[in-house]
Design a protein around this motif. Sequence first.
Motif, mmCIF file in Angstrom:
data_model
loop_
_atom_site.group_PDB
_atom_site.id
_atom_site.type_symbol
_atom_site.label_atom_id
_atom_site.label_comp_id
_atom_site.label_asym_id
_atom_site.label_seq_id
_atom_site.Cartn_x
_atom_site.Cartn_y
_atom_site.Cartn_z
ATOM 1 N N SER A 55 -16.259 12.474 18.591
ATOM 2 C CA SER A 55 -17.284 12.594 19.623
ATOM 3 C C SER A 55 -17.132 11.508 20.679
ATOM 4 O O SER A 55 -17.312 11.754 21.881
ATOM 5 C CB SER A 55 -18.676 12.515 18.983
ATOM 6 N N ASP A 56 -16.771 10.301 20.255
ATOM 7 C CA ASP A 56 -16.610 9.191 21.203
ATOM 8 C C ASP A 56 -15.451 9.435 22.163
ATOM 9 O O ASP A 56 -15.462 8.923 23.296
ATOM 10 C CB ASP A 56 -16.387 7.872 20.443
ATOM 11 N N TYR A 57 -14.434 10.173 21.725
ATOM 12 C CA TYR A 57 -13.315 10.463 22.622
ATOM 13 C C TYR A 57 -13.786 11.165 23.896
ATOM 14 O O TYR A 57 -13.189 11.005 24.962
ATOM 15 C CB TYR A 57 -12.289 11.357 21.916
ATOM 16 N N GLY A 58 -14.829 11.961 23.784
ATOM 17 C CA GLY A 58 -15.305 12.706 24.936
ATOM 18 C C GLY A 58 -16.018 11.862 25.971
ATOM 19 O O GLY A 58 -16.318 12.350 27.057
ATOM 20 N N ARG A 59 -16.281 10.579 25.665
ATOM 21 C CA ARG A 59 -17.016 9.721 26.606
ATOM 22 C C ARG A 59 -16.193 8.526 27.064
ATOM 23 O O ARG A 59 -16.753 7.584 27.622
ATOM 24 C CB ARG A 59 -18.304 9.220 25.940
ATOM 25 N N THR A 60 -14.878 8.552 26.839
ATOM 26 C CA THR A 60 -14.060 7.393 27.174
ATOM 27 C C THR A 60 -12.902 7.768 28.085
ATOM 28 O O THR A 60 -12.465 8.920 28.131
ATOM 29 C CB THR A 60 -13.496 6.746 25.892
ATOM 30 N N LEU A 61 -12.431 6.753 28.786
ATOM 31 C CA LEU A 61 -11.250 6.861 29.646
ATOM 32 C C LEU A 61 -10.174 5.986 29.018
ATOM 33 O O LEU A 61 -10.414 4.803 28.745
ATOM 34 C CB LEU A 61 -11.596 6.373 31.053
ATOM 35 N N GLU A 62 -8.996 6.551 28.773
ATOM 36 C CA GLU A 62 -7.984 5.818 28.023
ATOM 37 C C GLU A 62 -6.600 6.045 28.623
ATOM 38 O O GLU A 62 -6.282 7.134 29.097
ATOM 39 C CB GLU A 62 -7.993 6.267 26.554
ATOM 40 N N ALA A 63 -5.787 4.983 28.581
ATOM 41 C CA ALA A 63 -4.401 5.061 29.049
ATOM 42 C C ALA A 63 -3.504 4.445 27.988
ATOM 43 O O ALA A 63 -3.852 3.438 27.377
ATOM 44 C CB ALA A 63 -4.239 4.323 30.377
ATOM 45 N N PHE A 72 0.297 7.992 29.771
ATOM 46 C CA PHE A 72 -0.698 9.049 29.589
ATOM 47 C C PHE A 72 -2.059 8.556 30.074
ATOM 48 O O PHE A 72 -2.420 7.385 29.896
ATOM 49 C CB PHE A 72 -0.802 9.456 28.119
ATOM 50 N N LEU A 73 -2.831 9.456 30.669
ATOM 51 C CA LEU A 73 -4.193 9.174 31.107
ATOM 52 C C LEU A 73 -5.105 10.262 30.580
ATOM 53 O O LEU A 73 -4.905 11.440 30.871
ATOM 54 C CB LEU A 73 -4.279 9.102 32.635
ATOM 55 N N ARG A 74 -6.115 9.863 29.802
ATOM 56 C CA ARG A 74 -7.056 10.834 29.234
ATOM 57 C C ARG A 74 -8.429 10.632 29.864
ATOM 58 O O ARG A 74 -8.981 9.525 29.851
ATOM 59 C CB ARG A 74 -7.154 10.653 27.720
ATOM 60 N N LEU A 75 -8.990 11.703 30.403
ATOM 61 C CA LEU A 75 -10.350 11.704 30.936
ATOM 62 C C LEU A 75 -11.256 12.389 29.917
ATOM 63 O O LEU A 75 -11.374 13.610 29.880
ATOM 64 C CB LEU A 75 -10.415 12.440 32.278
ATOM 65 N N GLY A 76 -11.883 11.568 29.069
ATOM 66 C CA GLY A 76 -12.659 12.149 27.976
ATOM 67 C C GLY A 76 -11.761 13.046 27.157
ATOM 68 O O GLY A 76 -10.650 12.685 26.797
ATOM 69 N N ARG A 77 -12.237 14.235 26.857
ATOM 70 C CA ARG A 77 -11.354 15.240 26.276
ATOM 71 C C ARG A 77 -11.249 16.431 27.224
ATOM 72 O O ARG A 77 -10.898 17.535 26.842
ATOM 73 C CB ARG A 77 -11.840 15.681 24.897
ATOM 74 N N LEU A 78 -11.579 16.135 28.520
ATOM 75 C CA LEU A 78 -11.552 17.180 29.529
ATOM 76 C C LEU A 78 -10.149 17.423 30.060
ATOM 77 O O LEU A 78 -9.699 18.567 30.164
ATOM 78 C CB LEU A 78 -12.492 16.803 30.675
ATOM 79 N N MET A 79 -9.436 16.318 30.393
ATOM 80 C CA MET A 79 -8.105 16.455 30.974
ATOM 81 C C MET A 79 -7.184 15.376 30.423
ATOM 82 O O MET A 79 -7.621 14.271 30.087
ATOM 83 C CB MET A 79 -8.167 16.342 32.504
ATOM 84 N N LEU A 80 -5.896 15.739 30.373
ATOM 85 C CA LEU A 80 -4.867 14.804 29.929
ATOM 86 C C LEU A 80 -3.725 14.875 30.936
ATOM 87 O O LEU A 80 -3.170 15.954 31.194
ATOM 88 C CB LEU A 80 -4.375 15.174 28.522
#
Length: 255
Positions: A162-170, A186-194
């Motif tokens: 669930s926390d993955y959906g609220r974070t920005l990660e590279a 890699f750039l992840r916008l929540g679990r919306l886009m990669l």
Amino acid sequence: MRLVRIILMAGLLPGLALAQSAGEQALAEGEALMTEAQRSQQRIDQLDDATRDALNRYRNAIQQKDQLADYNKQLAGMVESQRRELAELQAQLATIEETQAEVMPLLQRMLSSLEQFIELDVPFLLDERTDRLEQLKALMIRPEVTVAEKYRRVLEAYQIESDYGRTLEAWRGSLDVDGSERVVEFLRLGRLMLFYQTLDGHTQGYWDNASRQWQPLPASYNRTLQQGLNIARQQQTPALLRLPLPPVSEQGAAQ
């Protein structure tokens, strides 16, 4: 006449000697009495100190007795409370087998749902997420692990997802780009886009979850992706990024 004086002086000498001796004796006795009086005063002072010490010890003993009485009273209340809790636990233990029979199938269903979710989700940190899932599967068949601990670990995995959906990660990793294995960012916008971008910044793309494959992005997104990577690494203050997003379906819009 001179003879008479000599005779008188001779007669007075023993008396003077006796008087001197008596004076010295009286002086010695006075000094002895003074010394004895000082010693008596010292003994009195010592007795007075001992009396005060004994009084202080007595008062401390009385205070400790009162404290112990209060502690014993509190302890008795705690023991009675623990007895009631023990009786409640024994009543709960009587139904633990029934509880386990209900909870274990629920945990298995939760793990199955989590596995399907990871398979259908955007493919980020797959090794980490798959390893966590496999550890949970192994945990479910260990008899020495309590049901409560198994339930806690499953909920913990759900919380992480669930926390993955609220974070920005590279992060940096390898990816097959145009038929060759390359190191990319890699750039992840929540679990919306990669997204990904090569280290030279010339090639980038995004994950299309509908087709389950990577799609290229034009060179116009080079700088924007670099900004997103810097923001994710906290090397730049947050800013509005113009990046492509998946279209919102009618079902999703209704929800």
